[in-house]
Design a protein around this motif. Structure first.
Motif, PDB file in Angstrom:
ATOM      1  N   ILE A  58      -1.260  35.542  16.885  1.00  0.00           N
ATOM      2  CA  ILE A  58      -0.469  35.169  18.064  1.00  0.00           C
ATOM      3  C   ILE A  58      -0.388  36.339  19.030  1.00  0.00           C
ATOM      4  CG2 ILE A  58       1.764  34.344  18.885  1.00  0.00           C
ATOM      5  CD1 ILE A  58       2.219  33.066  16.189  1.00  0.00           C
ATOM      6  N   ALA A  59      -0.227  37.544  18.502  1.00  0.00           N
ATOM      7  CA  ALA A  59      -0.125  38.728  19.351  1.00  0.00           C
ATOM      8  C   ALA A  59      -1.396  38.909  20.180  1.00  0.00           C
ATOM      9  CB  ALA A  59       0.143  39.963  18.504  1.00  0.00           C
ATOM     10  N   ARG A  60      -2.548  38.724  19.548  1.00  0.00           N
ATOM     11  CA  ARG A  60      -3.817  38.903  20.252  1.00  0.00           C
ATOM     12  C   ARG A  60      -3.990  37.863  21.356  1.00  0.00           C
ATOM     13  NH1 ARG A  60      -9.394  38.695  20.449  1.00  0.00           N
ATOM     14  NH2 ARG A  60     -10.408  40.719  20.162  1.00  0.00           N
ATOM     15  N   THR A  61      -3.687  36.611  21.042  1.00  0.00           N
ATOM     16  CA  THR A  61      -3.796  35.545  22.037  1.00  0.00           C
ATOM     17  C   THR A  61      -2.803  35.765  23.169  1.00  0.00           C
ATOM     18  OG1 THR A  61      -4.467  34.006  20.301  1.00  0.00           O
ATOM     19  CG2 THR A  61      -3.760  33.049  22.388  1.00  0.00           C
ATOM     20  N   SER A  62      -1.600  36.207  22.825  1.00  0.00           N
ATOM     21  CA  SER A  62      -0.547  36.402  23.824  1.00  0.00           C
ATOM     22  C   SER A  62      -0.899  37.496  24.818  1.00  0.00           C
ATOM     23  CB  SER A  62       0.780  36.738  23.136  1.00  0.00           C
ATOM     24  OG  SER A  62       1.297  35.628  22.446  1.00  0.00           O
ATOM     25  N   ILE A  63      -1.434  38.598  24.330  1.00  0.00           N
ATOM     26  CA  ILE A  63      -1.685  39.716  25.233  1.00  0.00           C
ATOM     27  C   ILE A  63      -2.884  39.447  26.144  1.00  0.00           C
ATOM     28  CG2 ILE A  63      -3.263  41.174  23.874  1.00  0.00           C
ATOM     29  CD1 ILE A  63      -1.276  43.504  24.596  1.00  0.00           C
TER      30      ILE A  63
END
Length: 278
Positions: A152-157
């Protein structure tokens, strides 16, 4: 589960000049179906009747604890103090104009209890105007249930902050001992950074239900940031990308696209605020 057997949940409210909304916020918290909560309000030296109003509410509910800053700490200072003063196994930060649905804490805490690997539970958010009228909604990451936090962190950033606002996040307090509190190098997107670093430590659980309401106002931090101070936001977003690019293994294209797309989204959100925010 009896209240005495329920884990304590700290609902912390950083308050500053919120006399027009804080009572509604408090009522939505006091009426939670999950009863073992402490409600911590830290007034950041308000100039209006905020402190007086919450003091009157304290007489009705002994779960309310009130602290008053003799000098204004600012947003990040007060948010960190809220976390520091919390005693619960789980923590939710609620801004003094947001609202919780009656069963939000019960549902999110239930997930935490059943899933020890989960450090963050998130639910979908209803967007409302100053009068409480729904103007839209914001959904979390597209999958439901248990998701690897780094995914989720990778997609979010790269694409979009799928973590959302503090009101839709429940934090496992013990993880904050590892990650630290809100990072003072961020003025505006301190919460985005917080969710990123928590997500990088374990799993996130997504509940795709509208369980809270986030109030959109032109004079709010969000309104000022995206509607009027876009360059500052983009600069902070680039700082965020720099902070996590290595851990999340972003390539050059993803790095550049993240910053460009943030500029585009800010422009689109600015239009939304002009149309729907008061």
């Amino acid at each position: 589960m009896d209240r005495k057997e329920q884990p304590l949940v700290s609902i912390v409210i950083p308050a500053y000049n919120n006399e027009n909304t804080i009572i509604a916020t408090l009522e939505s918290i006091r009426n939670q179906s999950y009863k073992n909560i402490e409600i911590i309000i830290i007034d950041d030296n308000s100039k209006d009747k905020t402190l007086q109003l919450v003091t009157e509410q304290q007489k009705k509910d002994n779960r309310i604890k009130i602290y008053h800053n003799s000098t204004n700490l600012g947003m990040i200072g007060n948010w960190n103090k809220c976390i520091q003063m919390s005693n619960g196994e789980f923590v939710k930060l609620v801004c003094a104009d947001d609202l919780l649905d009656k069963n939000e804490i019960e549902k999110e805490t239930g997930v935490m209890i059943l899933n020890p690997s989960v450090n963050l539970v998130e639910s979908d958010t209803r967007l409302i105007d100053i009068n409480g009228k729904k103007t839209g909604s914001f959904k979390r990451y597209h999958k439901s249930g248990l998701v690897k936090g780094k995914k989720i962190a990778r997609t979010s950033i790269i694409w979009n902050n799928f973590f959302g606002a503090p009101v839709n996040n429940l934090i496992r307090k013990s993880v904050l001992d590892k990650t630290g509190y809100f990072d003072e190098q961020f003025t505006y997107i301190l919460d985005f950074d917080m969710w990123m670093k928590i997500a990088c430590t374990g799993d996130v659980y997504i509940i795709h239900e509208l369980l809270n309401s986030f109030r959109i106002r032109n004079d709010s931090n969000t309104g000022n940031l995206i509607g009027k101070d876009r360059e500052t936001y983009v600069a902070e977003h680039q700082r965020l990308v720099d902070k996590y690019a290595g851990e999340l293994q972003l390539n050059r294209f993803e790095y550049a696209f993240s910053i460009w797309f943030r500029k585009f989204r800010n422009a689109a959100i600015g239009i939304y605020l002009r149309v729907f925010a008061k």
